[in-house]
Design an enzyme around this catalytic site. Structure first.
Site, mmCIF file in Angstrom:
data_model
loop_
_atom_site.group_PDB
_atom_site.id
_atom_site.type_symbol
_atom_site.label_atom_id
_atom_site.label_comp_id
_atom_site.label_asym_id
_atom_site.label_seq_id
_atom_site.Cartn_x
_atom_site.Cartn_y
_atom_site.Cartn_z
ATOM 1 N N ARG A 18 0.822 -1.219 0.000
ATOM 2 C CA ARG A 18 0.000 0.000 0.000
ATOM 3 C C ARG A 18 0.850 1.260 0.000
ATOM 4 O O ARG A 18 0.591 2.198 -0.758
ATOM 5 C CB ARG A 18 -0.958 0.012 1.183
ATOM 6 C CG ARG A 18 -2.052 -1.045 1.073
ATOM 7 C CD ARG A 18 -2.911 -1.076 2.330
ATOM 8 N NE ARG A 18 -2.073 -1.436 3.464
ATOM 9 C CZ ARG A 18 -2.199 -0.931 4.693
ATOM 10 N NH1 ARG A 18 -3.129 -0.053 4.958
ATOM 11 N NH2 ARG A 18 -1.399 -1.316 5.667
ATOM 12 N N ASN A 36 -6.126 -2.571 2.479
ATOM 13 C CA ASN A 36 -6.185 -4.022 2.579
ATOM 14 C C ASN A 36 -7.629 -4.471 2.639
ATOM 15 O O ASN A 36 -8.468 -3.803 3.255
ATOM 16 C CB ASN A 36 -5.471 -4.503 3.847
ATOM 17 C CG ASN A 36 -3.973 -4.415 3.748
ATOM 18 O OD1 ASN A 36 -3.409 -4.357 2.670
ATOM 19 N ND2 ASN A 36 -3.304 -4.401 4.886
#
Length: 89
Positions: A18, A36
């Site tokens: 990320r 996520n």
């Protein structure tokens, strides 16, 4: 202005995916988010120039060094879903 949502599967959680996606998106002038999902995938929403989105998608298919990307699924998205900047959720 284009918008796309990507669902990235493989070994993509716990490997700085990320944060690395955020760096790439900001460098490309995109806004949106990376987060996520409970099923182990990472969702990336990106809004900006179509060429920049294509470059981000190319990067998403590789990911950072410790990741293993098995699949990237792309869907069209609504640009209004992205806030300012690019955040990790």
């Amino acid at each position: 202005m284009s918008a796309a949502r990507y669902f990235v599967s493989g070994k993509v959680q716990g490997v700085w995916f990320r944060a690395s996606a955020r760096e790439q998106a900001l460098a490309l002038g995109l806004r949106g988010y990376a987060r996520n999902l409970a099923d182990g995938r990472v969702e990336v929403l990106a809004v900006g120039d179509a060429t920049a989105l294509a470059q981000l998608e190319t990067w998403l298919r590789r990911g950072p060094a410790n990741a293993r990307v098995d699949d990237v699924r792309r869907e069209d998205a609504d640009a209004s879903e992205a806030g300012e900047g690019f955040v990790c959720g």
